[in-house]
Design a protein around this motif. Structure first.
Motif, mmCIF file in Angstrom:
data_model
loop_
_atom_site.group_PDB
_atom_site.id
_atom_site.type_symbol
_atom_site.label_atom_id
_atom_site.label_comp_id
_atom_site.label_asym_id
_atom_site.label_seq_id
_atom_site.Cartn_x
_atom_site.Cartn_y
_atom_site.Cartn_z
ATOM 1 N N CYS A 135 -19.508 -5.158 19.299
ATOM 2 C CA CYS A 135 -20.069 -5.059 17.944
ATOM 3 C C CYS A 135 -20.930 -6.262 17.587
ATOM 4 N N ASN B 257 -14.125 -4.051 17.843
ATOM 5 C CA ASN B 257 -14.763 -2.809 17.380
ATOM 6 C C ASN B 257 -15.676 -2.206 18.439
ATOM 7 N N ASP C 195 -17.563 -0.062 21.297
ATOM 8 C CA ASP C 195 -17.742 1.218 21.957
ATOM 9 C C ASP C 195 -17.687 0.948 23.452
ATOM 10 N N TYR D 94 -18.405 2.827 27.610
ATOM 11 C CA TYR D 94 -18.739 3.930 28.495
ATOM 12 C C TYR D 94 -17.520 4.354 29.311
ATOM 13 N N THR E 194 -15.236 5.714 23.938
ATOM 14 C CA THR E 194 -16.121 6.427 23.025
ATOM 15 C C THR E 194 -16.210 7.894 23.429
ATOM 16 N N SER E 195 -15.837 8.769 22.522
ATOM 17 C CA SER E 195 -15.832 10.205 22.794
ATOM 18 C C SER E 195 -17.250 10.734 22.939
ATOM 19 N N VAL F 226 -19.466 11.720 19.951
ATOM 20 C CA VAL F 226 -20.306 10.759 19.236
ATOM 21 C C VAL F 226 -21.752 10.912 19.718
ATOM 22 N N TRP G 290 -21.824 9.266 26.788
ATOM 23 C CA TRP G 290 -21.142 7.964 26.813
ATOM 24 C C TRP G 290 -20.304 7.803 28.067
ATOM 25 N N ALA H 280 -27.072 2.442 24.760
ATOM 26 C CA ALA H 280 -26.991 2.124 23.337
ATOM 27 C C ALA H 280 -27.707 0.812 23.039
#
Length: 361
Positions: free
Chosen positions: A95, A111, A113, A115, A119-120, A123, A128, A138
């Motif tokens: 983050c 926080n 994300d 791979y 991360t679902s 999203v 991902w 990203a």
């Protein structure tokens, strides 16, 4: 297992043709990766068997190498890449604002994300994970350009086995020229720890393995091991004592995840030496340790988690020397649609010729 795999491993064909998702639009700060290889590790096995909680649906794959398919203008400047470049991608997207990130250790981002793990694929823009021909880059992703002439296989290893070895052996273990080093476990990370210790100028490097680790033990001398010991066949402590002139090891790096091996590591290290514990035993497994030995020998017991960006850069520099045969670590390749068989191969201890398994989208 098949139903779980089908729920989690979403190929590009399933995603775009069946589910009707549009191809991601690349903005100025992100990109799109054409995946060349996705490495499989034991975390993937844990995900499939339910031992590693993840959001579903999930595209697995966090050991990533590929070529830039598309890249935004600001992202291209930030990452120093252009379309067609081969790159590796770190698995975490931090983050940048939590206490760990602002303290300079985004590996523990509160926080993040990520791979292939956290991360679902629900999203947006859905891609991902590297178990797919295409993957979203990203805006906060950490991307490293692979040196010219370096293969996809070795590049992929630079974000996993080699980078972890550099982090654990050098950055955390503190191995320097003249040290006597023991590496417990001769899987891909263990062999790379042997190479890292040798490249750092270690005086003696001793590797230990199990009877089933046939290929691993054969490769260990090519990665810089002076002595290779099969646990259970010889007294490891006596071998290390003889090899070091009675001094024992300055640093022991344990990659096994075995409570017994970690206990033995305390006997292999000299007074005021360092034991690096990189193997994961399982959250419910207790590892009794004789803390009097730790105290009376003033052993530094160092846990290690994962690599940082500096270790990826050092790993690439080490691999680029061509001093060690890292490409030999990739022994099994599977098509993306055979992901289930690939994951099974990672957990199959009867495959004595198996080191690193990869998917080839």
């Amino acid at each position: 297992m098949p139903e779980i795999v089908q729920a989690m491993v979403l190929t590009e064909a399933r995603t775009f043709e069946t589910r009707g998702f549009p191809r991601p639009t690349v903005g100025p700060d992100d990109g799109l990766l054409r995946v060349e290889l996705a490495g499989i590790c034991h975390t993937d096995v844990d995900i499939v068997t339910g031992g590693y909680p993840t959001p579903l649906p999930l595209i697995m794959g966090h050991e990533i190498v590929g070529r830039i398919e598309e890249v935004g203008t600001r992202a291209a400047r930030k990452w120093g890449v252009a379309a067609g470049d081969r790159v590796v991608v770190e698995p975490m997207v931090a983050c940048g604002a939590c206490p760990y990130c602002t303290a300079g250790d985004s590996r523990f981002c509160d926080n993040a994300d990520g791979y292939g793990t956290v991360t679902s694929s629900d999203v947006v823009p859905h891609l991902w994970g590297a178990y797919s021909p295409l993957m979203h880059l990203a805006p906060g992703a950490v991307v490293h350009k692979v040196p010219d002439g370096m293969s996809a296989e070795v590049g992929m290893l630079c974000t996993v086995a080699i980078a972890n070895a550099v982090q654990w052996t050098l950055a955390r273990g503190g191995v320097v020229q003249g040290h006597d080093v023991v590496v417990q476990g001769v899987g891909p990370i263990g062999l790379c720890c042997v190479a890292a210790a040798r490249a750092a100028g270690a005086r003696t490097v001793i590797a230990t393995g199990l009877p089933r680790d046939v290929l691993d033990r054969e490769l260990a001398p090519q990665f810089g091991a002076d002595v290779v010991v099969t646990a259970g066949e010889r007294d490891v402590v006596e071998v290390v004592r003889d090899a070091t002139g009675g001094r024992l090891a300055d640093v022991v790096v344990d990659t096994t995840g075995s409570p017994e091996a970690l206990r033995t590591s305390l006997d292999l290290v000299r007074r005021t030496g360092t034991v690096v514990s990189g193997g994961v035993t399982g959250k419910d497994v207790l590892t009794p340790l004789p803390m009097d030995v730790v105290t009376l020998k003033e052993i530094r017991l160092q846990g290690v988690f994962s690599f940082d960006s500096a270790s990826v850069r050092r790993a690439m520099a080490l691999a680029a020397t061509d001093r060690f045969p890292f490409e030999k670590l990739v022994t099994h390749r599977f098509d993306l649609h055979d992901a289930e068989a690939a994951i099974a191969a990672v957990s199959n201890h009867d495959l004595t010729d198996r080191l690193k398994v990869v998917l080839v989208p």
